[in-house]
Design a protein around this motif. Structure first.
Motif, PDB file in Angstrom:
ATOM      1  N   THR A 294       7.588  22.041 -13.678  1.00  0.00           N
ATOM      2  CA  THR A 294       6.991  23.077 -12.836  1.00  0.00           C
ATOM      3  C   THR A 294       5.886  23.788 -13.610  1.00  0.00           C
ATOM      4  N   LEU A 295       4.839  24.191 -12.881  1.00  0.00           N
ATOM      5  CA  LEU A 295       3.694  24.887 -13.447  1.00  0.00           C
ATOM      6  C   LEU A 295       3.515  26.216 -12.733  1.00  0.00           C
ATOM      7  N   ASP A 296       3.024  27.228 -13.452  1.00  0.00           N
ATOM      8  CA  ASP A 296       2.737  28.489 -12.784  1.00  0.00           C
ATOM      9  C   ASP A 296       1.389  28.378 -12.067  1.00  0.00           C
ATOM     10  N   ARG A 297       0.924  29.475 -11.492  1.00  0.00           N
ATOM     11  CA  ARG A 297      -0.295  29.409 -10.673  1.00  0.00           C
ATOM     12  C   ARG A 297      -1.563  29.327 -11.513  1.00  0.00           C
ATOM     13  N   ARG A 298      -1.422  29.373 -12.818  1.00  0.00           N
ATOM     14  CA  ARG A 298      -2.547  29.132 -13.708  1.00  0.00           C
ATOM     15  C   ARG A 298      -2.481  27.746 -14.348  1.00  0.00           C
ATOM     16  N   GLY A 299      -1.500  26.932 -13.924  1.00  0.00           N
ATOM     17  CA  GLY A 299      -1.371  25.589 -14.451  1.00  0.00           C
ATOM     18  C   GLY A 299      -0.604  25.485 -15.748  1.00  0.00           C
TER      19      GLY A 299
ATOM     20  N   PRO B 228       0.790  -1.241   0.000  1.00  0.00           N
ATOM     21  CA  PRO B 228       0.000   0.000   0.000  1.00  0.00           C
ATOM     22  C   PRO B 228       0.821   1.291   0.000  1.00  0.00           C
ATOM     23  N   LEU B 229       2.146   1.198   0.152  1.00  0.00           N
ATOM     24  CA  LEU B 229       2.976   2.394   0.202  1.00  0.00           C
ATOM     25  C   LEU B 229       4.027   2.371  -0.911  1.00  0.00           C
ATOM     26  N   ARG B 230       4.518   3.578  -1.279  1.00  0.00           N
ATOM     27  CA  ARG B 230       5.599   3.769  -2.254  1.00  0.00           C
ATOM     28  C   ARG B 230       5.273   3.211  -3.635  1.00  0.00           C
ATOM     29  N   TRP B 231       3.977   3.170  -3.990  1.00  0.00           N
ATOM     30  CA  TRP B 231       3.601   2.639  -5.292  1.00  0.00           C
ATOM     31  C   TRP B 231       3.362   3.730  -6.329  1.00  0.00           C
ATOM     32  N   ARG B 232       3.115   4.951  -5.899  1.00  0.00           N
ATOM     33  CA  ARG B 232       2.684   6.000  -6.833  1.00  0.00           C
ATOM     34  C   ARG B 232       3.871   6.526  -7.630  1.00  0.00           C
ATOM     35  N   SER B 233       3.843   6.324  -8.951  1.00  0.00           N
ATOM     36  CA  SER B 233       4.968   6.715  -9.800  1.00  0.00           C
ATOM     37  C   SER B 233       4.798   8.098 -10.414  1.00  0.00           C
ATOM     38  N   ARG B 234       3.626   8.713 -10.251  1.00  0.00           N
ATOM     39  CA  ARG B 234       3.368  10.021 -10.854  1.00  0.00           C
ATOM     40  C   ARG B 234       2.489  10.805  -9.893  1.00  0.00           C
ATOM     41  N   ALA B 235       2.813  12.080  -9.671  1.00  0.00           N
ATOM     42  CA  ALA B 235       2.046  12.888  -8.726  1.00  0.00           C
ATOM     43  C   ALA B 235       2.171  14.359  -9.084  1.00  0.00           C
ATOM     44  N   ARG B 236       1.236  15.147  -8.559  1.00  0.00           N
ATOM     45  CA  ARG B 236       1.329  16.606  -8.659  1.00  0.00           C
ATOM     46  C   ARG B 236       1.304  17.175  -7.244  1.00  0.00           C
ATOM     47  N   PHE B 237       2.339  17.932  -6.895  1.00  0.00           N
ATOM     48  CA  PHE B 237       2.430  18.584  -5.598  1.00  0.00           C
ATOM     49  C   PHE B 237       2.155  20.076  -5.764  1.00  0.00           C
ATOM     50  N   ALA B 238       1.354  20.615  -4.874  1.00  0.00           N
ATOM     51  CA  ALA B 238       1.099  22.052  -4.860  1.00  0.00           C
ATOM     52  C   ALA B 238       2.277  22.768  -4.216  1.00  0.00           C
ATOM     53  N   VAL B 239       2.397  24.072  -4.485  1.00  0.00           N
ATOM     54  CA  VAL B 239       3.474  24.883  -3.921  1.00  0.00           C
ATOM     55  C   VAL B 239       2.848  26.130  -3.303  1.00  0.00           C
ATOM     56  N   ASP B 240       3.215  26.428  -2.047  1.00  0.00           N
ATOM     57  CA  ASP B 240       2.650  27.615  -1.412  1.00  0.00           C
ATOM     58  C   ASP B 240       3.442  28.865  -1.804  1.00  0.00           C
ATOM     59  N   ARG B 241       3.063  30.013  -1.244  1.00  0.00           N
ATOM     60  CA  ARG B 241       3.665  31.286  -1.654  1.00  0.00           C
ATOM     61  C   ARG B 241       5.119  31.426  -1.221  1.00  0.00           C
TER      62      ARG B 241
ATOM     63  N   ALA C 103       6.686  28.987  -8.483  1.00  0.00           N
ATOM     64  CA  ALA C 103       5.892  27.899  -9.059  1.00  0.00           C
ATOM     65  C   ALA C 103       4.581  27.753  -8.290  1.00  0.00           C
ATOM     66  N   GLY C 104       3.552  27.275  -8.999  1.00  0.00           N
ATOM     67  CA  GLY C 104       2.279  26.992  -8.344  1.00  0.00           C
ATOM     68  C   GLY C 104       2.093  25.525  -8.057  1.00  0.00           C
ATOM     69  N   ALA C 105       2.807  24.673  -8.824  1.00  0.00           N
ATOM     70  CA  ALA C 105       2.720  23.224  -8.638  1.00  0.00           C
ATOM     71  C   ALA C 105       3.902  22.576  -9.340  1.00  0.00           C
ATOM     72  N   VAL C 106       4.151  21.307  -8.987  1.00  0.00           N
ATOM     73  CA  VAL C 106       5.212  20.539  -9.634  1.00  0.00           C
ATOM     74  C   VAL C 106       4.664  19.153  -9.963  1.00  0.00           C
ATOM     75  N   ASP C 107       4.716  18.784 -11.237  1.00  0.00           N
ATOM     76  CA  ASP C 107       4.415  17.417 -11.655  1.00  0.00           C
ATOM     77  C   ASP C 107       5.706  16.603 -11.593  1.00  0.00           C
ATOM     78  N   VAL C 108       5.602  15.368 -11.127  1.00  0.00           N
ATOM     79  CA  VAL C 108       6.781  14.508 -11.058  1.00  0.00           C
ATOM     80  C   VAL C 108       6.398  13.097 -11.479  1.00  0.00           C
ATOM     81  N   ALA C 109       7.330  12.410 -12.145  1.00  0.00           N
ATOM     82  CA  ALA C 109       7.090  11.036 -12.580  1.00  0.00           C
ATOM     83  C   ALA C 109       8.386  10.249 -12.515  1.00  0.00           C
ATOM     84  N   LEU C 110       8.253   8.979 -12.133  1.00  0.00           N
ATOM     85  CA  LEU C 110       9.370   8.030 -12.113  1.00  0.00           C
ATOM     86  C   LEU C 110       9.073   6.964 -13.146  1.00  0.00           C
TER      87      LEU C 110
END
Length: 276
Positions: free
Chosen positions: A213-218, A144-157, A196-203
């Protein structure tokens, strides 16, 4: 006599009040069946309450977080009075009421999670299609853990990466995400991402980590590639290697692919079984 020069004003539709009413109230409930979306259904004073962080059959104290005013509200189980057998200690320190909204069932054993998912599918088939069928949800390999190979993380100010609270724009900064593959989580969460507003990552299947990296409008800003054993990212991005159905596939680094490494093979296998 009516004034024909000015059409009658249409009645304004009133948006539901999501702040007043029961918001902040606490009360005890006995939790009913699971519902789609990480909730279980309870009732209090004639109203439906969709409760997170609980399990069917538990007796809990609910704190109302959202009141839709028309028959139902949402809330968190902030105290467990009578726990269910499948309740476990959460493996992620960021999971729980008022914290990260990325996971629904961190407080449930792995076997219990599979059972809840089967219940949701069974109920949907019954309610929407009138089908009464047995449903079994099988786990993919890897646990149930460490399986996700792709994610989007938000970034604060401040440039700190994390995930958002449930039904909120607030970012919860993270040091780690236990369901994300460790190289991908480390590539994003071990640094700050200014502007940055968000970061997409993939393994990918070869161990290559790609971040976009994405700006605050995606909108995409910059893509980098970190290969196994390398300390400095490469630019521009290459292509990612994926394996499914006994073949290698080449896709965009952070482009769409099933987030679980074994999911694409499972889908191919199911289609071939049915085709046979």
């Amino acid at each position: 006599m009516a004034d024909r020069r000015r059409p009658a004003a249409r009645p304004q539709r009133q948006a539901p009040d999501v702040h007043g009413g029961w918001v902040g109230r606490r009360f005890e409930v006995t939790v009913g069946p699971v519902a789609h979306g990480g909730h279980c259904v309870a009732r209090h004073e004639g109203r439906v309450v969709f409760v997170r962080h609980t399990l069917p059959g538990e007796r809990v104290v609910v704190e109302v977080t959202e009141d839709r005013q028309k028959g139902f509200c949402r809330g968190d189980a902030v105290e467990v009075l009578e726990p269910a057998a499948d309740r476990v200690e959460r493996p992620c320190p960021y999971s729980g009421p008022g914290r990260c909204g990325g996971c629904d069932w961190q407080h449930v054993s792995h076997a219990g999670q599979l059972g809840l998912k089967a219940d949701v599918v069974r109920e949907q088939l019954s309610r929407l299609a009138g089908l009464d069928v047995d449903v079994t949800v099988e786990a993919l390999p890897g646990g149930p853990l460490r399986w996700r190979s792709r994610a989007r993380f938000a970034v604060d100010r401040t440039g700190s990466p994390g995930l958002r609270r449930h039904r909120s724009h607030d970012v919860v900064p993270l040091d780690d995400c236990p369901i994300t593959a460790e190289p991908a989580a480390r590539a994003v969460l071990a640094r700050r991402w200014l502007d940055a507003g968000a970061v997409d990552v993939a393994l990918d299947s070869a161990g290559v980590v790609t971040t976009t990296t994405l700006d605050r409008r995606g909108r995409p800003l910059e893509t980098q590639v970190l290969r196994p054993g390398a300390e400095v990212p490469e630019e521009p991005a290459g292509r990612a290697q994926r394996t499914a159905g006994g073949r290698d596939w080449e896709v965009e680094g952070t482009g769409f692919w099933q987030v679980h490494p074994a999911a694409a093979d499972a889908v191919v296998g199911a289609v071939l079984d049915f085709a046979a």
